[in-house]
Design a protein around this motif. Structure first.
Motif, PDB file in Angstrom:
ATOM      1  N   PHE A  28     104.546  30.836 148.182  1.00 12.37           N
ATOM      2  CA  PHE A  28     104.799  29.390 148.548  1.00 12.37           C
ATOM      3  C   PHE A  28     104.284  29.943 149.873  1.00 12.37           C
ATOM      4  CE2 PHE A  28     105.539  25.273 149.900  1.00 12.37           C
ATOM      5  CZ  PHE A  28     104.426  24.519 149.456  1.00 12.37           C
ATOM      6  N   ARG A  84     100.509  27.284 144.560  1.00 13.32           N
ATOM      7  CA  ARG A  84     100.834  25.845 144.389  1.00 13.32           C
ATOM      8  C   ARG A  84     101.632  26.005 143.677  1.00 13.32           C
ATOM      9  NH1 ARG A  84     101.370  22.797 147.954  1.00 13.32           N
ATOM     10  NH2 ARG A  84     100.782  21.145 146.464  1.00 13.32           N
ATOM     11  N   LEU A 133      96.743  20.464 147.096  1.00 13.48           N
ATOM     12  CA  LEU A 133      96.941  20.346 148.781  1.00 13.48           C
ATOM     13  C   LEU A 133      96.056  19.586 149.727  1.00 13.48           C
ATOM     14  CD1 LEU A 133      99.773  20.750 150.329  1.00 13.48           C
ATOM     15  CD2 LEU A 133      98.310  22.796 151.403  1.00 13.48           C
TER      16      LEU A 133
END
Length: 200
Positions: free
Chosen positions: A106, A114, A121
């Motif tokens: 991540f 994600r 995002l």
């Protein structure tokens, strides 16, 4: 003479339950968190208005400060923390116990890795930018305070620096840390780290 708009960004203090990937879970501040935030604003209070995330760990302190200063307070849903999906409510140690490599994946690629069902995002960055730009536009020439979350502050700073979206987690934003953005007509916005905010 150029007009200056100043935007201060204050992250909430420690919530009840300590450090974890809280996202949009609506935990209140702990007693430590309340004290952290009161300490963070114990000096000069130059603000003319406050805009806050509606989540309790920001909103309750924003209401207290607004009452003390007798200044306007508004809430903006777009200033909520990024949604962490299936990570919400878990500590780092709990996530490592599930998969020792998922956090590394991540942080090295927060767009491509994600958490399951997490807010994209790109969507998060867009909503935060909309909130920030509106705050700047509607408070031109003023000094205002945004009370919000680490992810929101990271997103704003990355955007101001024209940094790639995937680099935003390179900012370490401590609880109750304060950052200042000065916007003038003659130069790009400048960033000052006042409290616990740092680059690593």
């Amino acid at each position: 003479m150029s007009e200056t708009t100043t935007i201060d960004l204050l992250r909430h203090g420690e919530p009840v339950g300590g450090r974890r990937y809280r996202g949009q879970i609506d935990d209140p501040l702990s007693e430590t968190g309340w004290q952290e935030m009161r300490d963070a604003v114990s000096g000069q209070r130059p603000w003319q208005a406050i805009i806050s995330s509606p989540l309790k760990r920001c909103a309750a302190f924003a209401a207290e400060l607004s009452d003390q200063m007798d200044i306007a307070l508004s809430y903006d849903d777009r200033l909520k923390e990024v949604g962490f999906g299936h990570w919400e409510g878990f500590s780092g140690d709990q996530l490592r116990a599930q998969d020792p490599h998922q956090m590394k994946r991540f942080y090295h690629n927060p767009i491509g890795h994600r958490p399951q069902n997490a807010e994209p995002l790109e969507n998060f960055s867009q909503r935060v930018s909309q909130a920030y730009n509106q705050a700047v536009r509607e408070n031109s020439g003023q000094h205002i305070l945004l009370i919000t979350h680490a992810g929101v502050i990271r997103s704003i700073l990355a955007n101001l620096l024209d940094a790639p979206l995937g680099s935003m987690y390179r900012f370490s934003i401590g609880t109750a840390s304060l950052s200042r953005i000065k916007i003038e007509t003659e130069r790009p916005p400048t960033i000052m780290f006042i409290g616990k905010t740092s680059l690593y």
